[in-house]
Every structure is written in C-alpha cells, then in structure tokens.
Design a protein around this motif. Structure first.
Motif, PDB file in Angstrom:
ATOM      1  N   PRO A  31       3.263  -5.965  -0.445  1.00  0.00           N
ATOM      2  CA  PRO A  31       4.497  -5.929  -1.250  1.00  0.00           C
ATOM      3  C   PRO A  31       5.633  -5.317  -0.453  1.00  0.00           C
ATOM      4  O   PRO A  31       5.411  -4.523   0.452  1.00  0.00           O
ATOM      5  N   LEU A  35       9.501  -0.603  -3.742  1.00  0.00           N
ATOM      6  CA  LEU A  35       9.407  -1.090  -5.112  1.00  0.00           C
ATOM      7  C   LEU A  35       8.885  -0.008  -6.031  1.00  0.00           C
ATOM      8  O   LEU A  35       8.007   0.789  -5.654  1.00  0.00           O
ATOM      9  N   GLU A  39       7.983  -2.772 -10.717  1.00  0.00           N
ATOM     10  CA  GLU A  39       8.365  -3.927  -9.901  1.00  0.00           C
ATOM     11  C   GLU A  39       7.185  -4.445  -9.101  1.00  0.00           C
ATOM     12  O   GLU A  39       6.996  -5.652  -8.933  1.00  0.00           O
ATOM     13  N   SER A  40       6.345  -3.515  -8.635  1.00  0.00           N
ATOM     14  CA  SER A  40       5.157  -3.910  -7.874  1.00  0.00           C
ATOM     15  C   SER A  40       4.216  -4.718  -8.755  1.00  0.00           C
ATOM     16  O   SER A  40       3.617  -5.706  -8.308  1.00  0.00           O
ATOM     17  N   GLU A  43       5.663  -8.228  -9.133  1.00  0.00           N
ATOM     18  CA  GLU A  43       5.523  -8.987  -7.900  1.00  0.00           C
ATOM     19  C   GLU A  43       4.084  -9.477  -7.731  1.00  0.00           C
ATOM     20  O   GLU A  43       3.825 -10.629  -7.363  1.00  0.00           O
ATOM     21  N   GLN A  44       3.120  -8.595  -8.023  1.00  0.00           N
ATOM     22  CA  GLN A  44       1.727  -8.962  -7.836  1.00  0.00           C
ATOM     23  C   GLN A  44       1.258  -9.950  -8.915  1.00  0.00           C
ATOM     24  O   GLN A  44       0.383 -10.785  -8.658  1.00  0.00           O
ATOM     25  N   LEU A  47       2.218 -13.175  -7.581  1.00  0.00           N
ATOM     26  CA  LEU A  47       1.321 -13.519  -6.485  1.00  0.00           C
ATOM     27  C   LEU A  47      -0.029 -13.993  -7.024  1.00  0.00           C
ATOM     28  O   LEU A  47      -0.603 -14.982  -6.544  1.00  0.00           O
TER      29      LEU A  47
END
Length: 483
Positions: A31, A35, A39-40, A43-44, A47
C-alpha cells in the motif's frame, strides 16, 4: 486467519478494534505510504476484489448453450446529436420518468422514419427500460436493428416470431391453438373459418367456444353459417359465444328472428307527448333459448329484463325507427326514462358501429364506445362541442380525451388548455397530466408556455404545464437531430 478473513473482520468491527492487515507478500504489492488505517482498508478491499475476480475460472459451457454470434447490422447508425439525446434520456434524463418514456418512444419513431438504428452500446439500457414500459417496447422495432433483435432473443430464450400465420394451429395444445388461430384469422379470415369448420367435430366444447371467440376479428356476414351451426351446440358456452358474435350482424337470420320478437313489444302511447311503452318478452321457448335468450331461473322470479336486453341486442336497430316512424335522434327522445333500454341500444350501436345511431346517441351522452366508432376529426369536434356547452361534467371527458390519437388537433388542444383554467380545471389537469404533453401538437406548446408564465398559485396545474413545455422543447431537439 487468512488475509481476506482479516479484511472482512476489519470492515465489520472497524479499524479501531481490528486494524487493516498488511497485504500478503505473494501478491507482490505494497500500500502507498502515509495512508490512514481506514484508507488502507479501502485500498486493500479494492485490491481483494480485483484479485478474486482475476482468479475466478470461466465456467465450461456446453457448446449447445453457446449462442450464435449476432448477424451483421448494416442499417445506418444514429449518431451525433441523435445518439447523445438517447444516451441522455436513458442515463441522465432531465425530465420526469413518464416524459422520459414518451420521449424515448418518440426517439424510436424518429429513428424508424429516418431509417436509422440505435447505437449498440445503448441497446442493453434501452431493452431494460422496454421490459417494464410497454409504451417503449411497442416501438422498439425496427429501430433496434439486427443486433437488438438478437439481444431480445437471448434475453427471452425464445426466438421472436417472424414467420407468417399458418393453419398449423390444429396440432397445438388448446391455448396455443387458440392464439395461433386468432393470428391466422387476422391475416386469412376465410381460410381460418374453413379450417375451424372442418375440425369442428373433433373439438371439445371448451375448445369450440375459445376458437370461435377469435372470430370477433374480421367478423362478417360470411361467418353466419358457422355461427348458426354453433347455436345448435348442447354446450351453453358455445351458444353464448355464437350469440354474442351474431349480435354484431344485423342482417343475419338470427337478427330477423329477434326483430320478430321485439316488434310486438313496442307501442307508442300519448297524444301530445308520445313515449314508447315497452313490453317484456314471454318465457323463452326452445327456439328462443337457441338464439341466446336466457332461460328462467330455477328459483325466484324470472329475469324478464334480461330477456328484453337479449332481444334488443340481437334485433336490427331499424326496428325502433320503424316503430316510431322517426329518425334515430327523434326515436331516442321517445325513450326518455328507459335507462336500461337506452344503455342496451347504446352498446349495440357501438358494437355495430352504426354511425346514424352513434351520432344520435352522442347528442345525449359522451361515451368512449361511441366516440371510437367515428373518424378522428369528428371525435374531436364532438368533444369540443361538449366541452364548450358545459353540459357534461369535465371529469366525464377525461377518458374520451385520453383515448384520442395523439397529438390532438390544434382546436381541441386549445379548448382543453382553456378548460384547465376554468372551474375544476386544476383537477382536470391532474387527470390528464400523463397524456397532455404528448397530446398537445407543437403549435399548442406556445399557448402552454404563455399560460405557464401567468401568475398562478396552483402548483399542480403549473407542473402539468411545465411538463408540456419541457416535453416539446426536448422533442424539438429530436426533430432537429433527425434530418
């Protein structure tokens, strides 16, 4: 716990209680720096969605289940402003949904007239809309082109019927046979009659009744022989269908028999002010029962008025004018107070589209069944006369107005717009709200715009006028987009 399980837990309980996990090293991604935990997690999650989609294996299909590729679509493509306007209507309509549906139908008609087809990228959205909006569905062809018809077949799983009607209905199951016979009857009435007559003895009573009912399409004097044959059936359901169809044939032998039953029941009374005195039919004999006059009830008093209804429906209307020695209009004046008889005469005149009687009856009642018998211009003239006379309640004109072909003539449109500002005008506007925009001809849009600019606190009426103005403004854009 796996990475996906930890992601789900973090999403469920929140990153404050369960921090977002680090991506597995096998994915070979990290990442971005800086972040937040939230937010992480997001994002994941993105993904994980991409990874699971990429890892999904295609289902092995039976070759028989793979559809044939779409045939070439050679019709000219609607492009430029025409395509942009359809895209706008399907994805970001700037008008209400009812207006949007009408404008999509208009777009399809413009495309048909121009010999152009819908862009392929817009077909899924258009077919989805047509699934729930019949006003759109009935105008799809031919504007959706070859690719659109191919998609329709895929959605339904049944190829669209494009073969002409045939006599193969005899090999189908009962309901399907009736539907195919009705189709055959529309295109080949004489052949359909011959086919039904030749198979008559092999059919059950239920099938005879259902098949015979399809003869309401293209019914004519040449069908009388088969209908008389049906009157001899033991099954009342078959006799009832035959009698109902023969009610439409005032020159038939049955109509003559009904005339003989009606004449003795009609008498003129009075000296200065004559009126009809109408007797009631006697108990039906075998011949009367065969002609569809209802039998007496097993218990209670016989319904002699129902007998009279059947006789009036079956006899020629000329019996009344002969008995009175007057025109249809003058004859109707002699039936004042005979509400039930007048209603039966009205339904009979509408069934036969007897224009002399239809016009006479319209002088005393605005009725959709009667109006539908007349040419369009005459229908509009009668409605204008009734609106201006003020003898009908405005609400009684709603259904006749809604049923008229659109757009209306300019004179009728102006008369209705004026009526919207009369007494009960706001309620009338609400009842016509879904049809008024398309019913107004383009020349009447300017009158609607001027009326909208007038000071009026009635929000409902303003909304109806605003919809009409918006519709015609957008429709003008369609006109310009299809040269």
């Amino acid at each position: 716990m796996t990475w996906l399980s930890e992601l789900r837990t973090a999403a469920l309980v929140g990153t404050a209680r369960h921090p977002a996990p680090a991506p597995p090293v096998e994915l070979g991604v990290l990442p971005p720096d800086g972040l937040s935990s939230e937010e992480s997690l997001l994002e994941q999650a993105a993904l994980a969605d991409a990874a699971t989609r990429a890892a999904r294996r295609a289902t092995t299909l039976d070759p028989a289940d793979i559809p044939e590729p779409a045939p070439p679509d050679d019709a000219p493509l609607a492009s430029g402003d025409a395509a942009r306007l359809l895209d706008l209507l399907l994805t970001q309509p700037s008008v209400g949904l009812d207006l949007r549906n009408q404008l999509v139908a208009d777009w399809l008609r413009f495309a048909e007239a121009a010999g152009q087809r819908v862009p392929h990228r817009l077909l899924p959205k258009l077919l989805e809309l047509a699934d729930s909006r019949s006003a759109v569905a009935e105008h799809l062809h031919p504007a959706i082109g070859v690719r659109g018809r191919w998609l329709e077949d895929l959605k339904s799983g049944v190829p669209a019927p494009d073969s002409p009607a045939s006599a193969d209905w005899t090999a189908l199951k009962s309901a399907d046979a009736t539907a195919e016979l009705e189709r055959f009857r529309r295109e080949h009435p004489a052949a359909a009659r011959e086919q039904l007559a030749s198979h008559w003895d092999t059919l059950a009573a239920r099938e005879r009744a259902a098949h015979l009912a399809t003869f309401a399409t293209n019914l004519g004097d040449e069908d009388e022989e088969l209908l008389e044959r049906a009157l001899d059936e033991k099954a009342k359901s078959v006799r009832d269908v035959a009698a109902g169809l023969l009610d439409s044939l005032p020159a038939s032998a049955r109509a003559g028999r009904m005339a003989e039953r009606l004449r003795p029941l009609l008498h003129l009374k009075g000296v200065l002010r004559k009126q009809f005195e109408i007797g009631l039919p006697p108990e039906p004999d075998g011949a009367a029962l065969r002609d569809g006059i209802p039998a007496d009830r097993r218990t209670g008093e016989p319904d002699r008025l129902a007998r009279l209804d059947a006789v009036v429906r079956g006899a020629p209307l000329e019996v009344w004018t002969t008995a009175s020695g007057r025109s249809p209009a003058a004859t109707l004046a002699l039936l004042k107070g005979e509400t039930r008889v007048l209603e039966t005469i009205l339904s009979t005149a509408a069934l036969r589209a007897d224009l002399d009687w239809v016009r006479a009856l319209l002088d005393i009642r605005t009725d959709l069944r009667l109006l539908n018998c007349l040419p369009r211009n005459e229908r509009e003239d009668i409605l204008i006369r009734h609106i201006k006379a003020g003898t009908d309640h405005p609400f009684s004109l709603v259904e006749p107005l809604r049923a008229l072909p659109k757009p209306w003539g300019l004179h009728l449109a102006g008369t209705v717009l004026d009526q919207l500002f009369a007494k009960n005008g706001s309620s009338l506007a609400g009842m016509l709200a879904d049809v008024l925009p398309a019913a107004l001809p383009p020349e009447a849009a300017e009158q609607a715009r001027r009326m909208l600019e007038q000071s009026d606190a009635d929000a409902g009426r303003r909304r109806v006028l605003r919809d009409a103005v918006q519709y015609h403004s957008f429709r003008q854009s369609l006109t310009e987009a299809f040269p």
